[in-house]
Motif scaffolding. Structure first.
Motif, PDB file in Angstrom:
ATOM      1  N   SER A  14       0.830  -1.206   0.000  1.00  0.00           N
ATOM      2  CA  SER A  14       0.000   0.000   0.000  1.00  0.00           C
ATOM      3  C   SER A  14       0.865   1.256   0.000  1.00  0.00           C
ATOM      4  N   SER A  15       1.873   1.275   0.853  1.00  0.00           N
ATOM      5  CA  SER A  15       2.756   2.442   0.939  1.00  0.00           C
ATOM      6  C   SER A  15       3.471   2.692  -0.379  1.00  0.00           C
ATOM      7  N   ALA A  16       3.928   1.619  -1.005  1.00  0.00           N
ATOM      8  CA  ALA A  16       4.619   1.749  -2.287  1.00  0.00           C
ATOM      9  C   ALA A  16       3.682   2.325  -3.342  1.00  0.00           C
ATOM     10  N   ALA A  17       2.416   1.890  -3.321  1.00  0.00           N
ATOM     11  CA  ALA A  17       1.440   2.406  -4.281  1.00  0.00           C
ATOM     12  C   ALA A  17       1.209   3.896  -4.067  1.00  0.00           C
ATOM     13  N   TYR A  18       1.074   4.316  -2.810  1.00  0.00           N
ATOM     14  CA  TYR A  18       0.904   5.740  -2.508  1.00  0.00           C
ATOM     15  C   TYR A  18       2.116   6.542  -2.980  1.00  0.00           C
ATOM     16  N   TYR A  19       3.305   6.073  -2.649  1.00  0.00           N
ATOM     17  CA  TYR A  19       4.523   6.820  -2.977  1.00  0.00           C
ATOM     18  C   TYR A  19       4.672   6.972  -4.490  1.00  0.00           C
ATOM     19  N   GLU A  20       4.451   5.882  -5.200  1.00  0.00           N
ATOM     20  CA  GLU A  20       4.591   5.946  -6.657  1.00  0.00           C
ATOM     21  C   GLU A  20       3.532   6.868  -7.264  1.00  0.00           C
ATOM     22  N   ALA A  21       2.290   6.748  -6.811  1.00  0.00           N
ATOM     23  CA  ALA A  21       1.214   7.550  -7.383  1.00  0.00           C
ATOM     24  C   ALA A  21       1.409   9.042  -7.097  1.00  0.00           C
ATOM     25  N   LEU A  22       1.872   9.381  -5.907  1.00  0.00           N
ATOM     26  CA  LEU A  22       2.113  10.784  -5.580  1.00  0.00           C
ATOM     27  C   LEU A  22       3.192  11.378  -6.487  1.00  0.00           C
ATOM     28  N   GLY A 190     -24.805   2.532  -7.216  1.00  0.00           N
ATOM     29  CA  GLY A 190     -24.529   3.246  -8.454  1.00  0.00           C
ATOM     30  C   GLY A 190     -23.054   3.364  -8.748  1.00  0.00           C
ATOM     31  N   GLY A 191     -22.242   2.948  -7.818  1.00  0.00           N
ATOM     32  CA  GLY A 191     -20.791   2.924  -7.955  1.00  0.00           C
ATOM     33  C   GLY A 191     -20.242   2.086  -6.825  1.00  0.00           C
ATOM     34  N   VAL A 192     -19.012   1.608  -6.969  1.00  0.00           N
ATOM     35  CA  VAL A 192     -18.424   0.732  -5.957  1.00  0.00           C
ATOM     36  C   VAL A 192     -17.036   1.230  -5.589  1.00  0.00           C
ATOM     37  N   VAL A 193     -16.798   1.375  -4.293  1.00  0.00           N
ATOM     38  CA  VAL A 193     -15.497   1.777  -3.769  1.00  0.00           C
ATOM     39  C   VAL A 193     -14.577   0.572  -3.675  1.00  0.00           C
ATOM     40  N   LEU A 194     -13.401   0.678  -4.268  1.00  0.00           N
ATOM     41  CA  LEU A 194     -12.328  -0.278  -3.993  1.00  0.00           C
ATOM     42  C   LEU A 194     -11.645   0.244  -2.740  1.00  0.00           C
ATOM     43  N   GLY A 195     -12.117  -0.259  -1.589  1.00  0.00           N
ATOM     44  CA  GLY A 195     -11.784   0.350  -0.319  1.00  0.00           C
ATOM     45  C   GLY A 195     -10.554  -0.196   0.359  1.00  0.00           C
ATOM     46  N   CYS A 196      -9.663  -0.761  -0.404  1.00  0.00           N
ATOM     47  CA  CYS A 196      -8.399  -1.254   0.120  1.00  0.00           C
ATOM     48  C   CYS A 196      -7.363  -1.023  -0.973  1.00  0.00           C
ATOM     49  N   THR A 197      -6.243  -0.426  -0.628  1.00  0.00           N
ATOM     50  CA  THR A 197      -5.241  -0.071  -1.628  1.00  0.00           C
ATOM     51  C   THR A 197      -4.884  -1.248  -2.510  1.00  0.00           C
ATOM     52  N   GLU A 198      -4.711  -2.404  -1.899  1.00  0.00           N
ATOM     53  CA  GLU A 198      -4.270  -3.566  -2.650  1.00  0.00           C
ATOM     54  C   GLU A 198      -5.284  -4.010  -3.706  1.00  0.00           C
ATOM     55  N   GLU A 200      -6.745  -2.259  -5.792  1.00  0.00           N
ATOM     56  CA  GLU A 200      -6.480  -1.551  -7.041  1.00  0.00           C
ATOM     57  C   GLU A 200      -5.401  -2.249  -7.873  1.00  0.00           C
ATOM     58  N   LEU A 201      -4.627  -3.126  -7.220  1.00  0.00           N
ATOM     59  CA  LEU A 201      -3.666  -3.929  -7.970  1.00  0.00           C
ATOM     60  C   LEU A 201      -4.366  -5.003  -8.785  1.00  0.00           C
ATOM     61  N   LEU A 202      -5.606  -5.315  -8.397  1.00  0.00           N
ATOM     62  CA  LEU A 202      -6.330  -6.457  -8.961  1.00  0.00           C
ATOM     63  C   LEU A 202      -7.417  -6.050  -9.938  1.00  0.00           C
ATOM     64  N   VAL A 203      -8.180  -5.014  -9.590  1.00  0.00           N
ATOM     65  CA  VAL A 203      -9.357  -4.628 -10.363  1.00  0.00           C
ATOM     66  C   VAL A 203      -9.198  -3.213 -10.894  1.00  0.00           C
ATOM     67  N   PRO A 211     -19.384   2.056 -12.294  1.00  0.00           N
ATOM     68  CA  PRO A 211     -18.289   2.968 -11.955  1.00  0.00           C
ATOM     69  C   PRO A 211     -17.581   2.533 -10.673  1.00  0.00           C
ATOM     70  N   VAL A 212     -16.258   2.514 -10.699  1.00  0.00           N
ATOM     71  CA  VAL A 212     -15.495   2.181  -9.500  1.00  0.00           C
ATOM     72  C   VAL A 212     -14.799   3.430  -8.976  1.00  0.00           C
ATOM     73  N   PHE A 213     -14.671   3.488  -7.666  1.00  0.00           N
ATOM     74  CA  PHE A 213     -14.008   4.587  -6.988  1.00  0.00           C
ATOM     75  C   PHE A 213     -12.789   4.013  -6.273  1.00  0.00           C
ATOM     76  N   PRO A 214     -11.621   4.082  -6.906  1.00  0.00           N
ATOM     77  CA  PRO A 214     -10.410   3.496  -6.309  1.00  0.00           C
ATOM     78  C   PRO A 214      -9.894   4.387  -5.185  1.00  0.00           C
ATOM     79  N   ALA A 215      -9.910   3.862  -3.977  1.00  0.00           N
ATOM     80  CA  ALA A 215      -9.650   4.676  -2.795  1.00  0.00           C
ATOM     81  C   ALA A 215      -8.283   5.352  -2.835  1.00  0.00           C
ATOM     82  N   THR A 216      -7.248   4.593  -3.133  1.00  0.00           N
ATOM     83  CA  THR A 216      -5.907   5.174  -3.112  1.00  0.00           C
ATOM     84  C   THR A 216      -5.738   6.228  -4.191  1.00  0.00           C
ATOM     85  N   THR A 217      -6.201   5.931  -5.392  1.00  0.00           N
ATOM     86  CA  THR A 217      -6.083   6.885  -6.493  1.00  0.00           C
ATOM     87  C   THR A 217      -6.754   8.202  -6.148  1.00  0.00           C
TER      88      THR A 217
END
Length: 229
Positions: A14-22, A190-198, A200-203, A211-217
């Motif tokens: 999760s931390s790596a995903a945040y750092y890279e995305a930022l 009407g939309g679904v939250v991907l509520g765990c950072t990991e 987003e690696l999968l879906v 519509p999906v709402f990717p939490a980390t993004t």
């Protein structure tokens, strides 16, 4: 540019995903050689998970508070918790520091409202799905929140903890999570939250029609809006 404080290690993927995305976000928005100003304090996931399982939430709060205070002393202007589950102690962490905490649930609710979505499905860890601390915060913005049936919680948890936190992305597990998401759509979301950072690696959005709402993004985007304002 403001300095973004990160409390991570929950998990390190999760931390790596945040750092890279930022950093990719700053590069895209500012250009040239620009990168994000960040301060990261990474805790031991095993230690915090053991405290969670023992329901020692004051001790969890103490660990995350110490990390947040270290980030603040290092010069962060505001704070992100790089996790959904441990937002259970977000208010305790926020009260212990003098910088604002950008709460993930508020970011997700604002994103859904901006898209005209009034009913959200939420998929995350079993803990976050089975307890109301996070979904109630979203609902407090006037949204209806759906979670998968309890019988599905163990499936989602297995995919997160046995595969994704170790960097394993399995096609069969993608199909399982997509099925859970589509069931939430059928239930009225009407939309679904991907509520765990990991997750987003999968879906990705391309995997589902709803519509999906990717939490980390979305958390990262909100942090960049603030840091670069």
């Amino acid at each position: 540019m403001q300095t973004i404080g990160l409390v991570g290690g929950l998990s390190w993927e999760s931390s790596a995903a945040y750092y890279e995305a930022l950093n990719r976000g700053v590069e895209e928005r500012v250009g040239q050689l620009s990168s994000a100003r960040t301060v990261l304090s990474s805790v031991d996931f095993a230690e915090v998970t053991a405290l969670q399982e023992a329901e020692r939430w004051d001790d969890v709060a103490a660990v995350l508070t110490a990390a947040a205070q270290g980030v603040e002393r290092a010069g962060a202007d505001f704070l992100l918790l790089c996790t959904t589950t441990y937002h259970l102690v977000a208010e305790q962490v926020a009260d212990a520091v003098g910088i604002p905490l950008l709460h993930l649930a508020d970011v997700l609710a604002d994103a859904a409202t901006a898209q005209g979505v009034t009913s959200l499905g939420f998929v995350g860890t079993e803990f976050a799905m089975s307890r109301p601390f996070f979904t109630d915060r979203i609902a407090g913005h006037g949204l209806t929140v759906h979670v998968p049936p309890a019988a599905e919680h163990a499936t989602v948890d297995r995919v997160i903890y046995e595969e994704l936190v170790h960097g394993r992305v399995e096609t069969a597990s993608r199909r399982e999570i997509v099925r859970v998401i589509e069931d939430l759509w059928d239930a009225g979301a009407g939309g679904v939250v991907l509520g765990c950072t990991e997750l987003e690696l999968l879906v990705q959005q391309a995997d589902v029609d709803v519509p999906v709402f990717p939490a980390t993004t979305l958390h990262v985007a909100a942090a960049l809006d603030r840091a670069l304002a």
